[in-house]
Scaffold this motif. Structure first.
Motif, short mmCIF file in Angstrom:
data_model
loop_
_atom_site.label_atom_id
_atom_site.label_comp_id
_atom_site.label_asym_id
_atom_site.label_seq_id
_atom_site.Cartn_x
_atom_site.Cartn_y
_atom_site.Cartn_z
N SER A 27 12.43 -3.12 0.73
CA SER A 27 11.02 -3.31 1.05
C SER A 27 10.12 -2.71 -0.02
O SER A 27 8.95 -3.07 -0.12
CB SER A 27 10.69 -2.69 2.41
N LEU A 28 10.64 -1.78 -0.83
CA LEU A 28 9.78 -1.06 -1.76
C LEU A 28 9.87 -1.53 -3.21
O LEU A 28 8.87 -1.60 -3.91
CB LEU A 28 10.13 0.44 -1.72
N GLY A 52 10.23 -7.61 3.98
CA GLY A 52 10.79 -7.41 2.65
C GLY A 52 12.19 -6.82 2.70
O GLY A 52 13.04 -7.12 1.86
N SER A 53 12.44 -5.99 3.69
CA SER A 53 13.77 -5.38 3.79
C SER A 53 14.72 -6.23 4.61
O SER A 53 15.93 -6.07 4.50
CB SER A 53 13.66 -3.97 4.39
N TRP A 68 6.56 4.97 14.23
CA TRP A 68 5.97 6.06 13.45
C TRP A 68 4.48 5.87 13.22
O TRP A 68 3.74 6.84 12.98
CB TRP A 68 6.72 6.25 12.12
N LEU A 127 6.33 -4.95 4.48
CA LEU A 127 7.41 -3.97 4.27
C LEU A 127 8.64 -4.32 5.10
O LEU A 127 9.76 -4.30 4.61
CB LEU A 127 6.92 -2.57 4.64
N LEU A 147 13.20 9.43 9.59
CA LEU A 147 13.14 10.39 10.70
C LEU A 147 13.70 9.79 11.99
O LEU A 147 14.23 10.50 12.83
CB LEU A 147 11.70 10.87 10.91
N TRP A 148 13.57 8.46 12.14
CA TRP A 148 14.05 7.84 13.37
C TRP A 148 15.57 7.93 13.52
O TRP A 148 16.10 7.86 14.64
CB TRP A 148 13.56 6.39 13.47
N GLU A 206 0.44 -4.88 6.12
CA GLU A 206 1.31 -4.08 5.26
C GLU A 206 2.68 -3.85 5.91
O GLU A 206 3.72 -3.95 5.25
CB GLU A 206 0.66 -2.72 4.95
N TRP A 252 0.51 8.48 12.52
CA TRP A 252 -0.36 8.62 11.35
C TRP A 252 -1.57 7.69 11.34
O TRP A 252 -2.55 7.96 10.67
CB TRP A 252 0.45 8.42 10.05
N GLY A 263 9.22 6.97 8.59
CA GLY A 263 9.57 6.50 9.93
C GLY A 263 11.02 6.06 10.01
O GLY A 263 11.75 6.41 10.95
N ILE A 264 11.46 5.29 9.02
CA ILE A 264 12.86 4.83 8.98
C ILE A 264 13.81 6.04 8.98
O ILE A 264 14.76 6.10 9.75
CB ILE A 264 13.14 3.99 7.70
N GLY A 278 11.75 2.42 13.83
CA GLY A 278 11.24 3.65 13.24
C GLY A 278 9.93 3.42 12.50
O GLY A 278 8.97 4.17 12.66
N ASP A 328 0.85 -1.18 0.00
CA ASP A 328 0.00 0.00 0.00
C ASP A 328 0.90 1.25 0.00
O ASP A 328 1.77 1.39 0.85
CB ASP A 328 -0.89 -0.02 1.25
N PHE A 341 4.65 6.32 4.74
CA PHE A 341 4.87 6.62 6.15
C PHE A 341 5.97 5.73 6.76
O PHE A 341 6.70 6.17 7.65
CB PHE A 341 3.57 6.46 6.95
N SER A 342 6.08 4.51 6.29
CA SER A 342 7.13 3.63 6.81
C SER A 342 8.50 4.14 6.43
O SER A 342 9.43 4.14 7.25
CB SER A 342 6.93 2.20 6.30
N THR A 372 0.42 4.33 0.79
CA THR A 372 0.36 5.22 1.95
C THR A 372 1.16 4.65 3.12
O THR A 372 1.97 5.35 3.73
CB THR A 372 -1.11 5.45 2.37
N VAL A 373 0.91 3.38 3.42
CA VAL A 373 1.66 2.75 4.51
C VAL A 373 3.15 2.76 4.17
O VAL A 373 4.00 3.03 5.03
CB VAL A 373 1.17 1.31 4.78
N ALA A 374 3.47 2.50 2.91
CA ALA A 374 4.87 2.47 2.49
C ALA A 374 5.51 3.85 2.64
O ALA A 374 6.65 3.96 3.09
CB ALA A 374 4.98 1.99 1.05
#
Lengths: 213, 213
Positions: free
Chosen positions: A202-203, B201-202, B175, B198, A174-175, B194, B179, A171-172, B171, A161, A167-168, A163-165
Motif C-alpha cells: 500500500s505504501l 493498494g495492499s 484505528w 491504502l 498494533l492490531w 485515502e 486519530w 493500525g495494521i 486494524g 497522504d 496511522f494506517s 499522515t493517514v498512511a
C-alpha cells in the motif's frame, strides 16, 4: 519463563517485567476494575507486601508503569534501531519487522499481547501521566511519518497522504496484538512476512517493491 | 445534537443512543473505574433516577450495552448493505467506505470515536457477555475474509494470506477511531478516499485497481 518458575533468581528488572506482564494480562481478562494488587502478586508468585516494594503507588501507578514499560520496549527494539538507518525504505522495513516481532513475541496463547493492548487503553490515567504517554506515542508517529516523507522525496512513495498512511501502518501493526496466536496456524515469521507485503504493497510504488523481490 | 439540547423530544432509542455515547466518552476520558452513573446522567441531562429507567442494571450492564449498540450500528450501516452486493470487489469497497464513514461520523473533536473504542475494550465483561460480543465480531471478520477469498477466486487478490489481510484491513479501519479529528486538516471524505487507496493498494492486484481509476 525460567525466571518465572524460579522467582528468587529474577533480577529487579526481570521481576518488574513479570509484574507488568501479569498485570496487563489480568487487566485484559477482568478489566482494570476487576483486578486487585493481590491477584497480580499471586500470578507472579510473590506476597502482597512484596508487590508494594516494586509498585509503591499500588494499582493507580500500575497502569502508567505498564504503558511506560511497553513504550520503553518500543524504544529499545524499534525506535533506536530505526534511527541508525539513513535509507528511508530500509528504515521502514526495519520498523515494520521489529515492531511486528515485538508484538508476536509477547503474545499469549488464544491470541493477544496484553502489554501492547494496555499501552493503547484510553482513560484511567491522570492528566500528567496521559500527557507523558501521548507525547511518547507522538514521537513514534513522527518517526513513521518522517520516514514516509523521505520516501516521497526519494520518489518511492505511492500517492498517499503521509499522515493517514502513518496511522494506517500503525493500525495494521498494533492490531496484531488482538488476533495473533502463537499456537495458531501462522508462525511469527509468516505473520511478519505477510504484514510486510501488505504494508509495503500500500505504501511503495510497484517498481520499488519489485526491485526488492 | 438537536435532541440533546431538547431532551423531552428524544425518543426512547435516541435517548439510549445519547446515554451510550456519553458513557463511552466518559470511559475514554476517565476510565471505567472513574466513571459514575451520575456523571453519565449529568452529561445527558437527566436525573440519576432517570438513567436507571434506561439502564436498570447500572454500570455493570453499561459496557455490554455500549458494545452491543456499536455492533448494532455496524450491522445496520456496514454488514447488511454488504450482504446485498454479490460482486466481491464492490462489496469490499462498500465495507471499507461504510465502516470508515461510520467511524468518522461518530468522532469527537480532538480525535477519537468513543463508541468504536469501547467496543474494542477488553476485559470487564462477564464471560457470557464476552462470548456474545466475540461471536458478533467474528461474524464481521468472516464477512471480510470471505470477500477476500472470493476476490482470490476472481483472480483479483494479491498473493496475501486472507486471514492476515482481513485483520490488517480491520486494524487500518478501527484505528481511525483513535486519530481522526473532525476539526482536523482532512475531511471525512478525504480520509475515506485515502483509506480506500491504502487498503486496495495492499489487497488488489495492480491491473484490477487501475481499471477503476
Amino acid at each position: 519463563m525460567n525466571s518465572l518458575s524460579d522467582p528468587f533468581e529474577a533480577t529487579e528488572n526481570e521481576r518488574l517485567a513479570q509484574i507488568y506482564t501479569a498485570a496487563a494480562e489480568l487487566f485484559c481478562e477482568k478489566g482494570f476494575d476487576g483486578t486487585s494488587m493481590s491477584a497480580v502478586a499471586e500470578m507472579v508468585g510473590i506476597t502482597k507486601a512484596g508487590i508494594y516494594h516494586f509498585i509503591p503507588g499500588g494499582k493507580k501507578d500500575l497502569l502508567f508503569a505498564i504503558m511506560s514499560y511497553g513504550l520503553d520496549r518500543l524504544d529499545t527494539h524499534v525506535i533506536t534501531p530505526a534511527h541508525a538507518i539513513p535509507d528511508a525504505e530500509e528504515r521502514l522495513r526495519s520498523i515494520i519487522n521489529n515492531h511486528v516481532r515485538l508484538i508476536t513475541s509477547g503474545s499469549k496463547t488464544g491470541g493477544h499481547n496484553p502489554v501492547t493492548i494496555v499501552v493503547e487503553e484510553v482513560g484511567g490515567l491522570s492528566p500528567t501521566h496521559r500527557r507523558k504517554i501521548d507525547q511518547r506515542k507522538r514521537v513514534y508517529v513522527e518517526l513513521i511519518r518522517d520516514t514516509l516523507k523521505q520516501l516521497k522525496q526519494d520518489g518511492k512513495l505511492q500517492a498517499v497522504d503521509e499522515t493517514v498512511a502513518a496511522f494506517s501502518l500503525l493500525g495494521i501493526i498494533l492490531w496484531i496484538s488482538r488476533w495473533y496466536d502463537p499456537d495458531g496456524r501462522l508462525s511469527a515469521e509468516q505473520v511478519a512476512d505477510e504484514i510486510m507485503k501488505l504494508a509495503l504493497g500500500s505504501l511503495l510504488r510497484p517498481q520499488t517493491q519489485q526491485a526488492h523481490h
